[in-house]
Write a protein that holds these residues in place. Structure first.
Motif, PDB file in Angstrom:
ATOM      1  N   ALA A 183       0.942  -1.472  -0.080  1.00  0.00           N
ATOM      2  CA  ALA A 183       0.000   0.123  -0.007  1.00  0.00           C
ATOM      3  C   ALA A 183       0.998   1.313  -0.030  1.00  0.00           C
ATOM      4  O   ALA A 183       0.220   2.339  -0.490  1.00  0.00           O
ATOM      5  N   TRP A 184       1.958   1.216   0.608  1.00  0.00           N
ATOM      6  CA  TRP A 184       2.960   2.311   0.673  1.00  0.00           C
ATOM      7  C   TRP A 184       3.598   2.630  -0.365  1.00  0.00           C
ATOM      8  O   TRP A 184       4.162   3.853  -0.624  1.00  0.00           O
ATOM      9  N   ARG A 185       3.903   1.747  -1.204  1.00  0.00           N
ATOM     10  CA  ARG A 185       5.052   1.580  -2.216  1.00  0.00           C
ATOM     11  C   ARG A 185       4.579   2.915  -3.286  1.00  0.00           C
ATOM     12  O   ARG A 185       5.441   3.602  -3.567  1.00  0.00           O
ATOM     13  N   PRO A 186       3.556   2.689  -3.708  1.00  0.00           N
ATOM     14  CA  PRO A 186       3.051   4.059  -4.648  1.00  0.00           C
ATOM     15  C   PRO A 186       2.974   5.356  -4.121  1.00  0.00           C
ATOM     16  O   PRO A 186       2.841   6.372  -4.821  1.00  0.00           O
ATOM     17  N   LEU A 187       3.260   5.548  -2.855  1.00  0.00           N
ATOM     18  CA  LEU A 187       2.798   6.725  -1.939  1.00  0.00           C
ATOM     19  C   LEU A 187       4.080   7.509  -1.640  1.00  0.00           C
ATOM     20  O   LEU A 187       3.984   8.629  -1.187  1.00  0.00           O
ATOM     21  N   LEU A 188       5.083   6.605  -1.379  1.00  0.00           N
ATOM     22  CA  LEU A 188       6.411   7.245  -0.311  1.00  0.00           C
ATOM     23  C   LEU A 188       7.685   7.276  -1.484  1.00  0.00           C
ATOM     24  O   LEU A 188       7.585   6.226  -2.212  1.00  0.00           O
ATOM     25  N   PRO A 189       8.251   8.258  -1.229  1.00  0.00           N
ATOM     26  CA  PRO A 189       9.636   8.148  -2.188  1.00  0.00           C
ATOM     27  C   PRO A 189      10.465   7.050  -1.631  1.00  0.00           C
ATOM     28  O   PRO A 189      10.247   6.613  -0.557  1.00  0.00           O
ATOM     29  N   PRO A 190      11.486   6.452  -2.607  1.00  0.00           N
ATOM     30  CA  PRO A 190      11.942   5.037  -1.982  1.00  0.00           C
ATOM     31  C   PRO A 190      12.686   5.420  -0.807  1.00  0.00           C
ATOM     32  O   PRO A 190      12.636   4.439  -0.067  1.00  0.00           O
ATOM     33  N   ASP A 191      13.457   6.241  -0.511  1.00  0.00           N
ATOM     34  CA  ASP A 191      14.292   6.405   0.657  1.00  0.00           C
ATOM     35  C   ASP A 191      13.231   6.283   2.096  1.00  0.00           C
ATOM     36  O   ASP A 191      13.575   5.820   3.068  1.00  0.00           O
ATOM     37  N   VAL A 192      12.209   7.125   1.945  1.00  0.00           N
ATOM     38  CA  VAL A 192      11.369   7.176   3.155  1.00  0.00           C
ATOM     39  C   VAL A 192      10.708   5.794   3.179  1.00  0.00           C
ATOM     40  O   VAL A 192      10.413   5.075   4.272  1.00  0.00           O
ATOM     41  N   LEU A 193      10.185   5.048   2.114  1.00  0.00           N
ATOM     42  CA  LEU A 193       9.659   3.599   2.009  1.00  0.00           C
ATOM     43  C   LEU A 193      10.455   2.855   2.724  1.00  0.00           C
ATOM     44  O   LEU A 193       9.935   1.897   3.361  1.00  0.00           O
ATOM     45  N   HIS A 194      11.829   2.736   2.250  1.00  0.00           N
ATOM     46  CA  HIS A 194      12.928   1.680   2.715  1.00  0.00           C
ATOM     47  C   HIS A 194      13.009   2.123   4.320  1.00  0.00           C
ATOM     48  O   HIS A 194      12.927   1.013   5.009  1.00  0.00           O
ATOM     49  N   ALA A 195      13.146   3.111   4.616  1.00  0.00           N
ATOM     50  CA  ALA A 195      13.288   3.312   6.104  1.00  0.00           C
ATOM     51  C   ALA A 195      12.129   3.048   6.853  1.00  0.00           C
ATOM     52  O   ALA A 195      12.312   2.389   7.848  1.00  0.00           O
ATOM     53  N   ARG A 196      11.130   3.219   6.537  1.00  0.00           N
ATOM     54  CA  ARG A 196       9.545   2.932   7.270  1.00  0.00           C
ATOM     55  C   ARG A 196       9.440   1.415   7.530  1.00  0.00           C
ATOM     56  O   ARG A 196       8.789   0.850   8.276  1.00  0.00           O
ATOM     57  N   LEU A 197       9.550   0.781   6.092  1.00  0.00           N
ATOM     58  CA  LEU A 197       9.571  -0.731   6.152  1.00  0.00           C
ATOM     59  C   LEU A 197      10.398  -1.441   7.000  1.00  0.00           C
ATOM     60  O   LEU A 197      10.351  -2.460   7.359  1.00  0.00           O
ATOM     61  N   LYS A 260       9.001  -7.635 -15.469  1.00  0.00           N
ATOM     62  CA  LYS A 260      10.294  -7.864 -14.954  1.00  0.00           C
ATOM     63  C   LYS A 260      11.183  -6.539 -14.419  1.00  0.00           C
ATOM     64  O   LYS A 260      11.806  -6.846 -13.319  1.00  0.00           O
ATOM     65  N   GLU A 261      10.884  -5.472 -14.988  1.00  0.00           N
ATOM     66  CA  GLU A 261      11.443  -4.338 -14.421  1.00  0.00           C
ATOM     67  C   GLU A 261      11.037  -3.896 -13.074  1.00  0.00           C
ATOM     68  O   GLU A 261      11.724  -3.710 -12.254  1.00  0.00           O
ATOM     69  N   ASP A 262       9.480  -4.384 -12.902  1.00  0.00           N
ATOM     70  CA  ASP A 262       8.948  -4.017 -11.736  1.00  0.00           C
ATOM     71  C   ASP A 262       9.623  -4.885 -10.703  1.00  0.00           C
ATOM     72  O   ASP A 262      10.005  -4.644  -9.364  1.00  0.00           O
ATOM     73  N   VAL A 263       9.902  -6.349 -10.959  1.00  0.00           N
ATOM     74  CA  VAL A 263      10.337  -7.191  -9.914  1.00  0.00           C
ATOM     75  C   VAL A 263      11.613  -7.087  -9.572  1.00  0.00           C
ATOM     76  O   VAL A 263      12.246  -6.863  -8.314  1.00  0.00           O
ATOM     77  N   ALA A 264      12.471  -6.496 -10.727  1.00  0.00           N
ATOM     78  CA  ALA A 264      13.946  -6.080 -10.131  1.00  0.00           C
ATOM     79  C   ALA A 264      13.958  -4.898  -9.283  1.00  0.00           C
ATOM     80  O   ALA A 264      14.755  -4.930  -8.305  1.00  0.00           O
ATOM     81  N   GLN A 265      12.753  -3.831  -9.499  1.00  0.00           N
ATOM     82  CA  GLN A 265      13.014  -2.825  -8.725  1.00  0.00           C
ATOM     83  C   GLN A 265      12.626  -3.131  -7.183  1.00  0.00           C
ATOM     84  O   GLN A 265      13.268  -2.737  -6.330  1.00  0.00           O
ATOM     85  N   GLU A 266      11.570  -4.009  -7.093  1.00  0.00           N
ATOM     86  CA  GLU A 266      10.934  -4.395  -5.667  1.00  0.00           C
ATOM     87  C   GLU A 266      12.239  -5.380  -5.189  1.00  0.00           C
ATOM     88  O   GLU A 266      12.351  -5.349  -3.967  1.00  0.00           O
ATOM     89  N   GLY A 267      12.943  -6.132  -5.990  1.00  0.00           N
ATOM     90  CA  GLY A 267      13.993  -6.999  -5.267  1.00  0.00           C
ATOM     91  C   GLY A 267      14.981  -5.906  -4.700  1.00  0.00           C
ATOM     92  O   GLY A 267      15.544  -6.120  -3.613  1.00  0.00           O
ATOM     93  N   GLY A 268      15.449  -4.744  -5.483  1.00  0.00           N
ATOM     94  CA  GLY A 268      16.138  -3.744  -4.873  1.00  0.00           C
ATOM     95  C   GLY A 268      15.755  -3.215  -3.564  1.00  0.00           C
ATOM     96  O   GLY A 268      16.588  -3.038  -2.844  1.00  0.00           O
ATOM     97  N   THR A 269      14.467  -2.974  -3.735  1.00  0.00           N
ATOM     98  CA  THR A 269      13.617  -2.447  -2.475  1.00  0.00           C
ATOM     99  C   THR A 269      14.093  -3.454  -0.989  1.00  0.00           C
ATOM    100  O   THR A 269      14.346  -2.920  -0.168  1.00  0.00           O
ATOM    101  N   ARG A 270      13.789  -4.628  -1.378  1.00  0.00           N
ATOM    102  CA  ARG A 270      13.959  -5.581  -0.436  1.00  0.00           C
ATOM    103  C   ARG A 270      15.385  -5.602   0.243  1.00  0.00           C
ATOM    104  O   ARG A 270      15.763  -5.446   1.336  1.00  0.00           O
ATOM    105  N   LYS A 271      16.562  -5.470  -0.583  1.00  0.00           N
ATOM    106  CA  LYS A 271      17.936  -5.414  -0.123  1.00  0.00           C
ATOM    107  C   LYS A 271      18.136  -4.190   0.292  1.00  0.00           C
ATOM    108  O   LYS A 271      18.801  -4.083   1.441  1.00  0.00           O
ATOM    109  N   GLU A 272      17.427  -3.182   0.035  1.00  0.00           N
ATOM    110  CA  GLU A 272      17.683  -1.827   0.734  1.00  0.00           C
ATOM    111  C   GLU A 272      17.166  -1.751   2.016  1.00  0.00           C
ATOM    112  O   GLU A 272      17.650  -1.159   3.002  1.00  0.00           O
ATOM    113  N   VAL A 273      15.829  -2.221   2.145  1.00  0.00           N
ATOM    114  CA  VAL A 273      15.179  -2.311   3.534  1.00  0.00           C
ATOM    115  C   VAL A 273      15.802  -3.150   4.543  1.00  0.00           C
ATOM    116  O   VAL A 273      16.229  -2.845   5.691  1.00  0.00           O
TER     117      VAL A 273
END
Length: 338
Positions: A183-197, A260-273
């Motif tokens: 729910a939060w992924r479309p609403l928050l900038p990546p850096d804020v999203l990663h920190a909150r998750l 596939k691009e979305d999956v790669a991006q979300e995989g990067g999200t996991r790593k950053e979180v």
């Protein structure tokens, strides 16, 4: 609208705002441009005051009117409100600097000028931060309730339940993290999203660490239960995407590359979180220790691996005493852990 009255600030990338906030920004810009074109100071003051009152009313009334929606999990509405307030604060600042010269020229005959446009920005930014914090706090409450067995239940340790029940409680907590991520992924900038998750996942990790490291004795059955719980968290898929079978339809086939691009991006999200979860390395090392020998645990302590992960010498000693029977080897290993 007068020429040049479009919203003075582009929408922040990855930070959508509501239609009401966009319309208010257009109206603010239009009114203030009209104030710059007035022939005297008195009408300009009235127009400036109207803009400031509109923004202040938005800050005060929108949360009250939409209170039931804002209280609904996973609290995406709170984050949209956060974006709206941040956007309006930035819009006021932009208009303040864009129109400072013409407004000063018109208002110069006044003995007492109205407050500057930017004076409302701090209150808007504070309200935006409060909205974001509230979304985080309410989600953390839901995670704690899931780990404790449910709202209103008396808290019980995860390992005081049978394996199926404890596994279900951890999965419910991870489901809360997963819902927030979606729910939060479309609403928050990546850096804020990663920190909150990362803050949300830290709650689950820390609950498991506190539970295991606080046990004076760990039986064989409990060891297996701990392994399962640790595995469930370490393999958490809350930040991973899914690619649907493109053979099912031509539409999916055409969208496959984007998926596939979305999956790669979300995989990067996991790593950053995970990089930002304070207890992640410690939980991973605990999982390794549950399968390791006494000598291996002692060696990893002497090499500094466990210390870097956040373990104290007392925690390592307590875990060894809880897992292994008292022997001469255990005493030797405990003496080496300082």
């Amino acid at each position: 609208l007068p020429e040049g009255a479009a919203p003075p600030l582009a929408l922040p990338p990855g930070c959508p705002v509501s239609k009401a906030a966009r319309q208010l920004a257009v109206l603010m810009s239009a009114i203030l441009h009209e104030a710059c074109e007035t022939a005297s100071a008195r009408p300009a003051v009235a127009l400036i005051s109207a803009v400031m009152e509109m923004v202040d009313l938005f800050r005060a009334i929108v949360p009250a009117v939409h209170a039931p929606l804002l209280a609904t999990a996973p609290y995406a509405s709170l984050l949209l409100l956060r974006n709206d307030l941040t956007f309006l604060a930035q819009t006021l600042l932009t208009l303040h600097f864009q129109l400072a010269t013409p407004l000063q020229r018109i208002l110069s005959p006044l003995v007492e000028a109205p407050p500057p446009l930017a004076s409302l920005s701090p209150a808007l930014i504070a309200a935006a931060a409060e909205s974001e914090s509230l979304a985080l706090a309410r989600t953390q409450t839901r995670i704690n309730e899931a780990l404790q067995g449910g709202a209103g239940d008396s808290p019980r340790g995860l390992l005081h339940e049978d394996q199926e029940t404890s596994h279900m409680r951890v999965q419910r907590a991870l489901h809360c993290v997963r819902c927030a991520a979606t729910a939060w992924r479309p609403l928050l900038p990546p850096d804020v999203l990663h920190a909150r998750l990362a803050q949300l996942l830290h709650l689950v990790c820390q609950a498991l660490l506190d539970e295991v490291l606080g046990m004076p004795d760990i039986s064989v059955d409990e060891t297996e239960q701990i392994r399962e719980l640790l595995r469930a968290v370490l393999e958490c898929d809350a930040f991973e995407g899914e690619v649907q079978d493109s053979s099912a339809s031509p539409e999916l086939a055409r969208a496959e590359d984007q998926d596939k691009e979305d999956v790669a991006q979300e995989g990067g999200t996991r790593k950053e979180v995970l990089r930002q979860v304070p207890s992640w390395s410690k939980l991973r090392e605990l999982s390794e220790m549950m399968d390791a020998s006494m000598k291996s645990i002692t060696q990893r302590w002497e090499e500094g691996v466990l210390g870097e992960a956040g373990f104290s010498s007392q925690q390592v000693k307590s875990l060894i005493c809880a897992i292994f029977e008292p022997t001469t080897l255990r005493k030797e290993c405990l003496d080496r852990i300082r």
